[in-house]
Write a protein that holds these residues in place. Structure first.
Motif, short mmCIF file in Angstrom:
data_model
loop_
_atom_site.label_atom_id
_atom_site.label_comp_id
_atom_site.label_asym_id
_atom_site.label_seq_id
_atom_site.Cartn_x
_atom_site.Cartn_y
_atom_site.Cartn_z
N PHE A 168 41.58 43.39 57.30
CA PHE A 168 40.22 42.88 57.26
C PHE A 168 40.22 41.40 56.90
CE2 PHE A 168 40.07 42.62 52.67
CZ PHE A 168 40.94 43.62 52.24
N THR A 170 32.91 38.64 48.00
CA THR A 170 31.80 39.57 47.86
C THR A 170 32.25 40.99 48.14
OG1 THR A 170 30.31 37.82 48.58
CG2 THR A 170 29.45 40.05 48.60
N TYR A 171 32.93 41.17 49.27
CA TYR A 171 33.47 42.49 49.58
C TYR A 171 34.64 42.36 50.55
CZ TYR A 171 33.93 47.41 50.47
OH TYR A 171 34.44 48.67 50.53
N PRO A 172 35.72 43.05 50.32
CA PRO A 172 36.01 43.83 49.12
C PRO A 172 35.92 42.96 47.86
CG PRO A 172 37.61 44.31 50.84
CD PRO A 172 36.81 43.14 51.31
N ILE A 173 35.73 43.61 46.77
CA ILE A 173 35.53 42.88 45.51
C ILE A 173 36.90 42.49 44.98
CG2 ILE A 173 34.60 43.00 43.18
CD1 ILE A 173 32.71 45.21 44.20
N MET A 174 37.26 41.24 45.23
CA MET A 174 38.57 40.76 44.81
C MET A 174 38.41 39.40 44.16
SD MET A 174 41.02 41.84 47.97
CE MET A 174 40.22 40.75 49.12
N SER A 175 39.39 39.03 43.36
CA SER A 175 39.31 37.73 42.71
C SER A 175 40.69 37.14 42.55
CB SER A 175 38.64 37.86 41.35
OG SER A 175 39.41 38.66 40.50
N PHE A 188 37.28 24.29 28.60
CA PHE A 188 36.95 24.65 27.23
C PHE A 188 38.15 24.38 26.34
CE2 PHE A 188 39.51 28.43 27.85
CZ PHE A 188 39.34 28.69 29.21
N GLU A 211 42.43 34.17 39.97
CA GLU A 211 42.22 33.27 38.83
C GLU A 211 43.16 32.09 38.91
OE1 GLU A 211 41.72 36.22 35.16
OE2 GLU A 211 41.82 34.10 34.67
N SER A 263 39.54 26.94 33.64
CA SER A 263 39.67 28.25 34.28
C SER A 263 38.77 28.30 35.50
CB SER A 263 39.25 29.31 33.27
OG SER A 263 39.81 30.54 33.60
N MET A 277 46.17 35.72 26.50
CA MET A 277 46.64 34.81 27.55
C MET A 277 48.00 34.24 27.15
SD MET A 277 44.42 31.86 29.36
CE MET A 277 43.20 33.03 29.91
N HIS A 317 46.57 37.08 40.91
CA HIS A 317 45.74 37.99 41.72
C HIS A 317 46.30 39.39 41.50
CE1 HIS A 317 43.48 39.77 44.95
NE2 HIS A 317 44.56 40.08 45.63
N LYS A 318 45.47 40.26 41.03
CA LYS A 318 45.87 41.63 40.67
C LYS A 318 47.06 41.54 39.72
CE LYS A 318 43.73 43.73 44.65
NZ LYS A 318 42.48 43.98 43.92
N ASN A 377 44.29 28.99 36.49
CA ASN A 377 44.18 28.44 35.15
C ASN A 377 45.05 27.20 34.99
OD1 ASN A 377 42.48 30.40 33.59
ND2 ASN A 377 44.00 31.80 34.40
#
Lengths: 192, 230
Positions: free
Chosen positions: B65, B100-105, B77, B107, B94, B1, B137-138, B109
């Motif tokens: 979509f 849920t779908y599409p599977i994306m996230s 932490f 972060e 964090s 990181m 993201h990505k 921090n």
């Protein structure tokens, strides 16, 4: 000198052929139908376009390497869906080992794969390991209008605690990623 | 990181200590006069309401979509790290937003930047007050310093963090929205380099969270509030 040369050549040939499955039954090899994954010399990568049954399009960057008859490696990473697939087949004296990896911890960019899913002593055309994961070799499957041969199916649905964010994937030994099933009802397929 | 949370003040202080103990600090295997900061999160980093666990926001993706992003993980932490005569403890938070779908996230921090080390306070060393937030993201990341109210600070290169009075997304108007340039293009500007990708912006507000996120490969997703949007 002639006899010496002949003997030397035979020894050299013996040593050369002491790799997978080419000399005798004690040599390392890949067992059962899984040997179809290591029948070819190839090394290539490409981007394959896919579409799911919702109509959402995506692409996967994939890479295949195989060294006949002892090693096979496949990786694929989705661009839209955070799905990563890894397969590695290595020969040994007991029929070889297959290691499958799939993304678990989305956040840890240093370790994009989850714990290894291992199948030892490859034999027959279907193996289930102690955690409930299954791999199976299919003669062929149809995706769209095309039929693909020598397909590896990986199935995580039988695992009590799956570390994968998908249910199944299908990879053809020579063509790469064909299909991913997830969340019971979603199918992602290679576009024609 | 990446340790982008290390503020300019802290870097300068580290260099000062090393100059005093020049024979050992950072140039050989040992280091005299090692600095031991303890960086804590600021209140504004700990209590961002938009990133509460369970919060869900609906978005429309540039691929056509729609999907929801839900705060699925939120953890705080302590991290230990060392770098050039600095042996630090840092409190980080964090947050993970997932669909849920599409599977994306996505972060989010927060890195602790408030030095609470009594040892350093006793020595009247300069106290760091950095409150950074990093959203990724990505392959696209955004980094910004927050002020004590939890708003992104307009600092650094002009135009890379801009306050917009109002902006409308999918028929809903938002105020006090910050447009934040992506890190790769910020760095390119800083070092007078050119990179071959699209400049991406994150549109963020303290009260509404992520309104629009663009990636350097040209994709994006935009908030779409359900109800009377038109």
């Amino acid at each position: 000198m002639n006899k010496f040369s002949t003997a030397t050549t035979l020894v050299a040939l013996t040593l050369t052929l002491t790799s997978c499955g080419m000399f005798d039954v004690d040599d390392p090899y890949v067992g059962g139908d899984f040997a179809k994954l290591v029948q070819k010399e190839q090394e290539w990568g490409d981007t394959v376009k896919v579409i799911d049954n919702w109509g959402i399009e995506d692409s996967y960057r994939e890479r295949i390497y195989s060294h006949k008859p002892e090693y096979f490696e496949f990786e694929a990473h989705g661009f839209l869906n955070e799905i990563t697939i890894g397969v590695r087949v290595e020969c040994d004296e007991n029929g070889g080992k297959m290691t499958v990896s799939c993304l678990r911890n989305l956040r840890d960019v240093n370790w994009p794969y989850g714990p290894d899913i291992v199948f030892k002593d490859l034999d027959g055309n279907k193996m289930t390991n102690n955690d409930g994961y299954t791999v199976r070799m299919l003669d062929s499957i149809a995706v769209g209008k095309k039929t693909y041969k020598d397909v590896l199916e990986f199935d995580a649905t039988g695992a009590e605690e799956s570390s994968c964010n998908f249910d199944k994937f299908y990879v053809a030994a020579s063509d790469g990623l064909l299909r991913i099933d997830l969340q019971d009802s979603i199918t992602i397929e290679r576009k024609p | 990181m990446p340790k982008r949370a290390l503020s300019a003040l802290t870097i300068g202080l580290t260099i000062d200590i090393c100059i005093v103990a020049f024979t050992a600090c950072g140039c050989t295997d040992t280091c005299d006069g090692v600095y031991h900061p303890i960086y804590k999160l600021a209140d504004c980093q700990k209590s961002t309401n938009v990133f509460k666990k369970g919060n869900t926001v609906h978005y429309e993706h540039s691929e056509g979509f729609e999907f929801d992003l839900t705060v699925s993980q939120d953890s705080t932490f302590m991290e230990d790290w060392s770098d050039f005569c600095v042996v630090a403890k840092e409190e980080d938070r964090s947050v993970l937003l997932t669909s849920t779908y599409p599977i994306m996230s996505v972060e989010v921090n927060f890195y602790g930047g408030i030095n609470v080390s009594e040892e350093e306070n006793k020595n009247n060393l300069v106290i760091s007050h950095s409150m950074p937030m990093h959203i990724s993201h990505k392959n696209t990341g955004f980094f910004v310093e927050l002020d004590s109210a939890g708003n992104p600070e307009e600092m650094g290169i002009d135009g890379t963090v801009r306050l917009l009075d109002t902006i409308t997304f999918n028929g809903v108007t938002y105020d006090s929205v910050f447009a934040i340039m992506d890190m790769a293009h910020y760095d390119a500007l800083n070092y007078h380099k050119q990179i071959e990708s699209d400049t991406a912006f994150l549109y963020f507000s303290k009260t509404a969270g992520i309104l629009r996120l663009e990636t350097t490969d040209g994709a994006s997703f935009t908030i779409k509030e359900r109800g009377d949007n038109e």
